[in-house]
Scaffold this motif. Structure first.
Motif, PDB file in Angstrom:
ATOM      1  N   THR A  47       0.837  -1.204   0.000  1.00 44.47           N
ATOM      2  CA  THR A  47       0.000   0.000   0.000  1.00 44.47           C
ATOM      3  C   THR A  47       0.873   1.255   0.000  1.00 44.47           C
ATOM      4  N   PRO A  48       0.297   2.417  -0.309  1.00 43.18           N
ATOM      5  CA  PRO A  48       1.082   3.661  -0.261  1.00 43.18           C
ATOM      6  C   PRO A  48       1.686   3.934   1.117  1.00 43.18           C
ATOM      7  N   ALA A  49       0.960   3.628   2.177  1.00 38.33           N
ATOM      8  CA  ALA A  49       1.494   3.840   3.523  1.00 38.33           C
ATOM      9  C   ALA A  49       2.671   2.901   3.796  1.00 38.33           C
ATOM     10  N   GLU A  50       2.550   1.647   3.365  1.00 34.32           N
ATOM     11  CA  GLU A  50       3.649   0.699   3.531  1.00 34.32           C
ATOM     12  C   GLU A  50       4.858   1.131   2.706  1.00 34.32           C
ATOM     13  N   LYS A  51       4.583   1.616   1.494  1.00 36.84           N
ATOM     14  CA  LYS A  51       5.671   2.086   0.634  1.00 36.84           C
ATOM     15  C   LYS A  51       6.444   3.205   1.325  1.00 36.84           C
ATOM     16  N   GLN A  52       5.744   4.146   1.913  1.00 40.94           N
ATOM     17  CA  GLN A  52       6.396   5.263   2.588  1.00 40.94           C
ATOM     18  C   GLN A  52       7.243   4.783   3.765  1.00 40.94           C
ATOM     19  N   ARG A  53       6.697   3.859   4.541  1.00 46.45           N
ATOM     20  CA  ARG A  53       7.432   3.325   5.687  1.00 46.45           C
ATOM     21  C   ARG A  53       8.692   2.593   5.235  1.00 46.45           C
ATOM     22  N   LEU A  54       8.567   1.780   4.181  1.00 44.65           N
ATOM     23  CA  LEU A  54       9.716   1.036   3.661  1.00 44.65           C
ATOM     24  C   LEU A  54      10.747   1.969   3.039  1.00 44.65           C
ATOM     25  N   ALA A  55      10.276   3.001   2.350  1.00 45.68           N
ATOM     26  CA  ALA A  55      11.190   3.985   1.753  1.00 45.68           C
ATOM     27  C   ALA A  55      11.957   4.733   2.832  1.00 45.68           C
ATOM     28  N   ASN A  56      11.288   5.079   3.914  1.00 47.64           N
ATOM     29  CA  ASN A  56      11.960   5.752   5.031  1.00 47.64           C
ATOM     30  C   ASN A  56      13.024   4.846   5.651  1.00 47.64           C
TER      31      ASN A  56
END
Length: 103
Positions: A47-56
């Motif tokens: 998901t977009p939220a998971e993507k952001q967390r993984l990118a961080n």
């Protein structure tokens, strides 16, 4: 005397080589993780939220790597720390790609 000089030269060469070869391995690991994240986003598994967390998480690992290399030396301890963080990030990517999305 000549033998001890050869031994010292060999040891220094081996230490230098491990420094050189460790960095591409870490870089390749990060590249693979980046590709796994994008593949998961494209397939809808992440998901977009998971993507952001993984990118961080990936950004934090890159910063730690820069800090470790700042003194011009990448010690075994620093490599081990980065490797452990990459392993943890890999597990996080796997879990994000394989979790059940509740609707």
């Amino acid at each position: 005397m000549k033998n001890s000089i050869k031994i010292i030269a060999t040891v220094i060469t081996l230490l230098f080589c491990t420094e050189i070869f460790a960095q591409p391995k870490i870089k390749q690991h990060q590249k693979n993780q980046h590709q796994r994240i994008h593949q998961g986003v494209n397939s809808g598994e992440i998901t977009p939220a998971e993507k952001q967390r993984l990118a961080n998480e990936q950004k934090r690992i890159r910063m730690e790597k820069r800090i470790a290399k700042a003194d011009g030396r990448f010690s075994k301890k620093e490599k081990a720390i980065i490797h452990r963080e990459q392993q943890h990030a890999s597990k996080d990517i796997y879990e994000a790609k394989h979790n059940e999305i509740k609707k």
